[in-house]
Scaffold this motif. Sequence first.
Motif, short mmCIF file in Angstrom:
data_model
loop_
_atom_site.label_atom_id
_atom_site.label_comp_id
_atom_site.label_asym_id
_atom_site.label_seq_id
_atom_site.Cartn_x
_atom_site.Cartn_y
_atom_site.Cartn_z
N ASP A 171 0.81 -1.23 0.00
CA ASP A 171 0.00 0.00 0.00
C ASP A 171 0.84 1.27 0.00
O ASP A 171 0.50 2.25 -0.68
CB ASP A 171 -0.92 0.01 1.23
CG ASP A 171 -2.06 -0.99 1.13
OD1 ASP A 171 -2.31 -1.50 0.02
OD2 ASP A 171 -2.69 -1.26 2.17
N TYR A 172 1.94 1.27 0.79
CA TYR A 172 2.66 2.51 1.03
C TYR A 172 4.16 2.45 0.74
O TYR A 172 4.85 3.45 0.92
CB TYR A 172 2.46 2.97 2.48
CG TYR A 172 1.04 3.40 2.77
CD1 TYR A 172 0.52 4.55 2.19
CD2 TYR A 172 0.23 2.67 3.64
CE1 TYR A 172 -0.78 4.97 2.47
CE2 TYR A 172 -1.07 3.08 3.92
CZ TYR A 172 -1.57 4.23 3.33
OH TYR A 172 -2.85 4.64 3.60
N GLY A 173 4.66 1.30 0.31
CA GLY A 173 6.07 1.22 -0.03
C GLY A 173 6.93 0.68 1.10
O GLY A 173 6.49 0.51 2.25
N THR A 174 8.19 0.44 0.77
CA THR A 174 9.11 -0.23 1.69
C THR A 174 9.43 0.60 2.92
O THR A 174 9.52 0.07 4.03
CB THR A 174 10.42 -0.58 0.95
OG1 THR A 174 10.11 -1.45 -0.15
CG2 THR A 174 11.39 -1.28 1.88
N ALA A 175 9.62 1.91 2.76
CA ALA A 175 10.03 2.74 3.89
C ALA A 175 8.97 2.73 5.00
O ALA A 175 9.30 2.57 6.19
CB ALA A 175 10.29 4.17 3.42
#
Length: 317
Positions: A171-175
């Motif tokens: 949904d929001y990326g790896t970080a």
Amino acid sequence: MYTVVVLALPDTIAFDLATPIETFGRVRLPDGRPGYRLLVASHETSVQAGPLTLAIDEGLDALERADLIIVPGRNDPTVPTPAVVLSALRAAAERGTRIASICVGAFSLAEAGLLDGRIATTHWVAAEEFASRFPRVRLDPDVLYTDDDTVLTSAGAASGLDLCLHIVQRDYGTAVAADAARLAVAPLHRPGGQAQYIVRNRPTSRTSTLGQALSWIEANAHRDLTLADIAAAAGLSTRTLTRRFKDETGQSPMQWVSGVRIRHAQELLETTDHTVDRIAAQTGFPTTSNFRSQFGHVLGVTPGAYRKVFRPQTTAL
């Protein structure tokens, strides 16, 4: 912001219910905003979760507002899922809502027909029962989780956390997912799959006619065994031995031997500081490379990675 609805069924597993609430509830975006809105819904106003009695404020109509529905496992997954819940899950699937299960919550998804023709997983202890009840599902009992776009499943207990972190990353990326993993004090990705946790090749009542052979293999698996050796110890012809093994274990005698050797190697990796070379020799593998190959093929991880998980206080090999 995504709305996550956690479905609370009667006799739900408290750990499975809490995992998505804690994981998604603590996700923060780079600007500090929450990544998810959490709701807990049920067809009942109160639900028993082991020793806990939970008051539920949201009804099944909350599923209509969900971007993601999580179905935790129940202590007895063989109890039929209430028909009203199955209807609500089917309706959500038709709307395109993502639906995910934790542990044996996959039984409810399968009852609703949402897993037909899909790859799915569940807790390895329940895998045989699941496969028997839902033959249309392409069950993979070795992985930690599966992602078939709008339908996701996870294996037992901690695998639910793996799946939740995977969804956050999607949904929001790896970080953002890495921050969520740090808050959970968990790795973003665990090596291998569920296979490394499965206890294999332990004689059961279903293999009673092979009791003598299984006991002999258990004591002699470290030797350079042949099919003829096992047949002689069992007092059977090689043909009869092979047929009985196939009927009662689903494996050939030599596949069973390999499984016993791997289990013995797991025990040594967990309880000793012996090198991989020494363990390979102790457990009957012809070479260390053969041991590493078979171990990795069956468990999905290297002997060194397995040791780090189950005996983390030792130094890496």
